[in-house]
Design an enzyme around this catalytic site. Structure first.
Site, mmCIF file in Angstrom:
data_model
loop_
_atom_site.group_PDB
_atom_site.id
_atom_site.type_symbol
_atom_site.label_atom_id
_atom_site.label_comp_id
_atom_site.label_asym_id
_atom_site.label_seq_id
_atom_site.Cartn_x
_atom_site.Cartn_y
_atom_site.Cartn_z
ATOM 1 N N LYS A 171 -6.195 6.854 -11.047
ATOM 2 C CA LYS A 171 -7.206 6.702 -9.987
ATOM 3 C C LYS A 171 -6.534 7.146 -8.683
ATOM 4 C CE LYS A 171 -10.168 4.883 -6.980
ATOM 5 N NZ LYS A 171 -9.636 5.641 -5.826
ATOM 6 N N GLU A 246 4.366 -1.207 -5.950
ATOM 7 C CA GLU A 246 5.170 -0.660 -4.852
ATOM 8 C C GLU A 246 4.313 -0.829 -3.604
ATOM 9 O OE1 GLU A 246 6.113 1.500 -2.083
ATOM 10 O OE2 GLU A 246 6.050 3.326 -3.296
ATOM 11 N N CYS A 280 6.162 4.589 3.035
ATOM 12 C CA CYS A 280 6.432 3.147 2.896
ATOM 13 C C CYS A 280 7.879 2.831 3.250
ATOM 14 C CB CYS A 280 6.209 2.703 1.456
ATOM 15 S SG CYS A 280 4.569 3.058 0.892
ATOM 16 N N GLU A 377 3.833 -2.966 9.576
ATOM 17 C CA GLU A 377 4.047 -1.545 9.313
ATOM 18 C C GLU A 377 3.124 -0.704 10.221
ATOM 19 O OE1 GLU A 377 3.025 -0.841 5.221
ATOM 20 O OE2 GLU A 377 4.583 0.661 4.993
HETATM 21 C C1 SIN Z 1 6.362 6.189 -0.316
HETATM 22 O O1 SIN Z 1 6.230 6.248 0.875
HETATM 23 O O2 SIN Z 1 5.778 5.331 -0.986
HETATM 24 C C2 SIN Z 1 7.230 7.148 -1.097
HETATM 25 C C3 SIN Z 1 8.325 7.702 -0.319
HETATM 26 C C4 SIN Z 1 9.397 8.356 -1.163
HETATM 27 O O3 SIN Z 1 9.257 8.562 -2.366
HETATM 28 O O4 SIN Z 1 10.443 8.652 -0.573
#
Ligand code: SIN
Length: 474
Positions: A171, A246, A280, A377
């Site tokens: 998805k 994650e 992230c 964030e």
């Molecule tokens: C992410 O921001 O979730 C992935 C970043 C990465 O794989 O370095």
């Protein structure tokens, strides 16, 4: 252009009106995808379930060969995939090409790793018994992927799943489904049997809802917000669905007084401004020791002023737009709130007047933990820098967050580095390294940044069941 989803080897539409995909660099429509829901998700899950019985029985060498072909096709088509990424989510084109290559590394690595799924033989305590541990694929996998890495997060999830013998229903995010569907064309070209990989676009609540309710789905792997991750944890109770999560991050980036400042600046640029600050793992809270604070801020700001903002199809551009209006508003609010509380803007600090959701690459100094930017964030091109005194303060501030995904430390002193890293509650640490991600390394967080790992051996283990077999000998 109108795209179709892919279920059980067929391109299919949906009854509801289509979803338009918008280029955040100029607000123009770049395509549309079907607005699939529960019914389409159910069909895809059933197709994946049917395909599982034959896919999981192939030899590891056969599955590896399919993945090798897919790896070659991604590399051959990297320009095309990159163009689609840039169009639909605004990643500057050279970074999109970089992402296509990064995405392929997962397929390549797991194609090799498919042949190394070993079980175990345990010494028996009885002469007439043999004890073994077998590894089995978990079954049908639901993969829910984000818009910020529209291709690499798909391959990071599904390459190990396919290598392990699982079949998948993907998805993709509403904001970036086109890259996923382009990728699906390559999956077909590589000759994967029907039903092994399915992609359903449309309503998150309905498609994900079906994944969590349908007992045929044995594992869900998700990249996205902590808020949604917590909902999935609740929903996973129904069928005891396995999860890999994650989730959000709020990475500290610590620069100690013995650091190589030029190196720290370069890596802060990579870590903070890759993908326009929408990763992230990007540096969100930069802590610099007082002796080198002014020098760092000055050099860093000078480097940030040189970042090239603009046309996402220009290969020299570093910074593109944010994904949408609300992303832009959050960034602007974080800066404004920090300034109201006493932070100073060193460079940037404003929305850009061009079409699209552009915000100037920004450095703000003299921030403190009372400010929202230091607690949440930001997901944008803003680097807040705080002055710190001691190593103890660096550790305490770094850990003062519910998140625990990535942290960065810059010091030339090995003993000091080891002592600090041992105290950091983070799943990933870059020591004198602002870009630690790699296919062969485990990626994932502690605390509210989630659980499970992607990449590396752990990333394969996430799609395997352990079966203990005790064999009685007559
Ligand atoms: C992410 O921001 O979730 C992935 C970043 C990465 O794989 O370095």
């Amino acid at each position: 252009m109108d795209y179709l989803m892919h279920i059980n080897g067929e391109d299919v539409g949906a009854e509801l009106p289509k979803i338009d995909v918008i280029n955040p660099a100029n607000g123009e429509k770049v395509g549309s995808v079907p607005n699939g829901g529960k019914a389409e998700a159910k069909r895809a899950i059933e197709a994946a379930h049917t395909a599982f019985s034959s896919w999981s029985r192939l030899t590891a060498y056969e599955r590896s060969n399919y993945l090798k072909k897919l790896n070659d096709l991604i590399l051959e088509n990297q320009e095309e995939l990159a163009k689609t990424m840039t169009l639909e989510m605004g990643k500057p084109i050279s970074q999109s090409i970089g992402e296509a290559v990064y995405a392929a590394t997962f397929v390549e690595w797991y194609a090799e790793e498919a042949k190394r799924i070993y079980g175990e033989t345990i010494p028996s305590h009885m002469t007439n018994k043999r004890m073994q541990v077998w590894k089995k694929p978990v079954g049908v996998v639901g993969a829910i992927t984000p818009w910020n890495f529209p291709l690499a997060m798909i391959t990071r999830k599904i390459a190990p799943a396919l290598a392990a013998g699982c079949t998948v229903v993907v998805k993709p995010s509403r904001e970036s489904p086109l890259t996923a569907l382009k990728f699906m064309e390559l999956v077909n070209e590589a000759g994967f049997p029907k039903g092994v990989v399915n992609i359903v676009t449309g309503s998150s609540s309905q498609i994900v809802g079906e994944m969590m309710e349908n007992p045929l789905v044995r594992k869900v792997t998700f990249t996205g917000s902590t808020e949604v991750g917590k909902l999935l944890i609740e929903q996973s109770a129904k069928n005891v669905t396995k999860l890999s999560l994650e989730l959000g991050g709020h990475a500290p980036f610590i620069v100690l007084d013995d650091a190589n400042i030029d190196l720290a600046v370069e890596h802060a640029i990579i870590s903070k401004f890759r993908n326009t600050g929408q990763t992230c793992v990007c540096a969100n809270r930069i802590f610099v020791q007082e002796k080198v604070y002014d020098a760092f801020v000055e050099k860093f700001a000078e480097r940030v002023r040189k970042l090239n903002v603009g046309d996402t199809f220009d290969k020299s551009v570093d910074i593109g737009p944010l994904i949408n209006e609300s992303g832009l508003e959050k960034v602007a609010h974080h800066v404004q709130e920090a300034v109201e509380k006493g932070a100073q803007v060193v460079t940037g600090g404003n929305r850009l007047a061009s079409k699209g959701f552009y915000y100037a690459p920004t450095v703000i100094r003299d921030v403190d933990p009372s400010m929202e930017i230091m607690r949440e964030e930001t997901f944008g091109p803003v680097a807040p820098v705080q002055k710190i005194k001691t190593d103890e303060e660096a550790v305490a501030l770094a850990n003062d967050t519910p998140y625990g995904l990535a942290a960065y430390l810059f010091t030339e002193n090995v003993a000091r580095g080891i002592r600090i890293i041992e105290q950091l509650d983070y799943g990933i640490v870059g020591w004198n390294d602002g870009l630690p991600s790699a296919a062969q390394a485990p990626f994932g967080g502690m605390k509210e940044s989630g659980y499970g790992r992607e990449g590396g051996r752990e990333g394969m283990e996430a799609f395997l069941e352990t079966q203990y077999v005790s064999i009685g000998l007559s």
